[in-house]
Enzyme design. Sequence first.
Site, mmCIF file in Angstrom:
data_model
loop_
_atom_site.group_PDB
_atom_site.id
_atom_site.type_symbol
_atom_site.label_atom_id
_atom_site.label_comp_id
_atom_site.label_asym_id
_atom_site.label_seq_id
_atom_site.Cartn_x
_atom_site.Cartn_y
_atom_site.Cartn_z
ATOM 1 N N CYS A 148 3.798 -6.098 41.707
ATOM 2 C CA CYS A 148 2.789 -5.124 41.235
ATOM 3 C C CYS A 148 1.956 -5.362 40.300
ATOM 4 O O CYS A 148 1.074 -6.218 40.196
ATOM 5 C CB CYS A 148 3.757 -3.651 41.228
ATOM 6 S SG CYS A 148 2.533 -2.335 41.400
ATOM 7 N N HIS A 199 7.456 -3.390 45.626
ATOM 8 C CA HIS A 199 8.734 -3.135 44.769
ATOM 9 C C HIS A 199 10.063 -3.134 45.475
ATOM 10 O O HIS A 199 10.086 -2.912 46.472
ATOM 11 C CB HIS A 199 8.653 -1.727 44.092
ATOM 12 C CG HIS A 199 7.521 -1.344 43.132
ATOM 13 N ND1 HIS A 199 7.990 -2.153 41.806
ATOM 14 C CD2 HIS A 199 6.433 -0.791 43.113
ATOM 15 C CE1 HIS A 199 6.459 -1.685 41.082
ATOM 16 N NE2 HIS A 199 5.848 -1.140 41.866
#
Length: 472
Positions: free
Chosen positions: A323, A420
């Site tokens: 991310c 994630h």
Amino acid sequence: MVQGTTSDAGKTTVVAALCRLLRRDGVSVAPFKPQNMALNSAVTADGGEIGRAQALQAQAAGIAAHTDMNPVLLKPSSDTGAQVIIHGKVRAEMNARDYHQYKTVAMAAVLESHARLLEQYDAVIVEGAGSPAEINLRDRDIANMGFAEAVDCPVVLVADIDRGGVFAHLVGTLSCLSESERARIVGFVINRFRGDIKLLEPGLDWLEQQTGKPVLAVLPYLHGLLLDAEDAVQPAQQQRGTFRVVVPSLPRMSNHTDFDALRAHPDVDLQFIRAGHAMPPADLVILPGSKNTRADLAWLREQGWPQYLVRHLRYGGKVIGICGGFQMLGNVVRDPHGVEGTPGESAGLGLLDMETQMLQQKHLQQVSGSCLFAEAPVTGYEIHMGVSSGPALEHPAFMIDGRHEGARSADDQVLGTYLHGVFDAPGANAALLKWAGLDTRQVVDLDALREASLERIADATRPLLDALTALR
């Protein structure tokens, strides 16, 4: 409602345990946290964002996580400001003073969600935030006694004996409350006790005499639990394996629960490296998610991480960015609208040929697919404000819901992804570790470990549910 004398007193765990026990007993139950401040979050089935702890509690209750379970989520982007998320969607970036004025609006959202849950479930177990004794936060409080008073909810007060001073915590907290708030507390829970209970009993008798409140349960210290942390990074365990994974502990690190499966792997030695600490040799370096990518990039430079990464790669090490960490691997990160802080742009680490621009709309999605560098399924969730583009994306890491995702460098030493939870699925965990240089037969099933931990805390918490049932 479960409130605590301090942060990390055990509120999250007690709520999760009660949810699991009620589920076992055939009661439909939902968790609820009016306001959460945390950088660990989860994507819900209805496409919103809530605190990671409430997703864990929903799993304990045997239901899908929903935005009504955490209607107000604050994600700090600096020491004085936070992203305000209402009913799963970003509402604004506010400083502490502005948010204090906004609390009346937030309270309306809280009461709306709580009412909906009461209509759908036989029981709702509420978790407070921090401590109700924080005098400076009592005005317009929506997280602790302000909420409890508004809905006329009984309160259990939890204290952590492992910290020391447990009786002072409980008596001191009561002394900071109003008369009506003190009356609302039906009893105490002493958490994380280890030792001979006979030696504690004189203190329990004194506490009940001083306060007129019963000690409902003394819960044991349980070693080896694997449960999603609400926010704080858990203390490092003893070295488990020989394959060393190093993670910079960014000031605004988000979703460090991404590393829970690696922490549990018997062949992996996972280390979070804080500011000022030496960066050890590693097999794999992972740049984690960030709530303020450009500020954390500046921190990496101050700490000397770019030079460390160049040396690490020169000697054959591997790097993964997740991310915000993925965004840092590129050539530049642009934030023209000041989504995460001061508008501007920052040079990236230049390890992937791409650039990122922050957008004002957050991307939230649960995803599944497969690895492109191995035959393995992958699952995860996306929570990000930026969009990346560039030649590096032509060499993706995953196929997700029919689209390419992530990037790998031409020499295959650097991998980046927006996913994630990318290590959570056993197959993807093994594939990523093999890509990084660890070929092992050991398999970590994070969901099974989490379920086993939920069962353990439920077993230990049965005396509390029995005591609460007797009070009714």
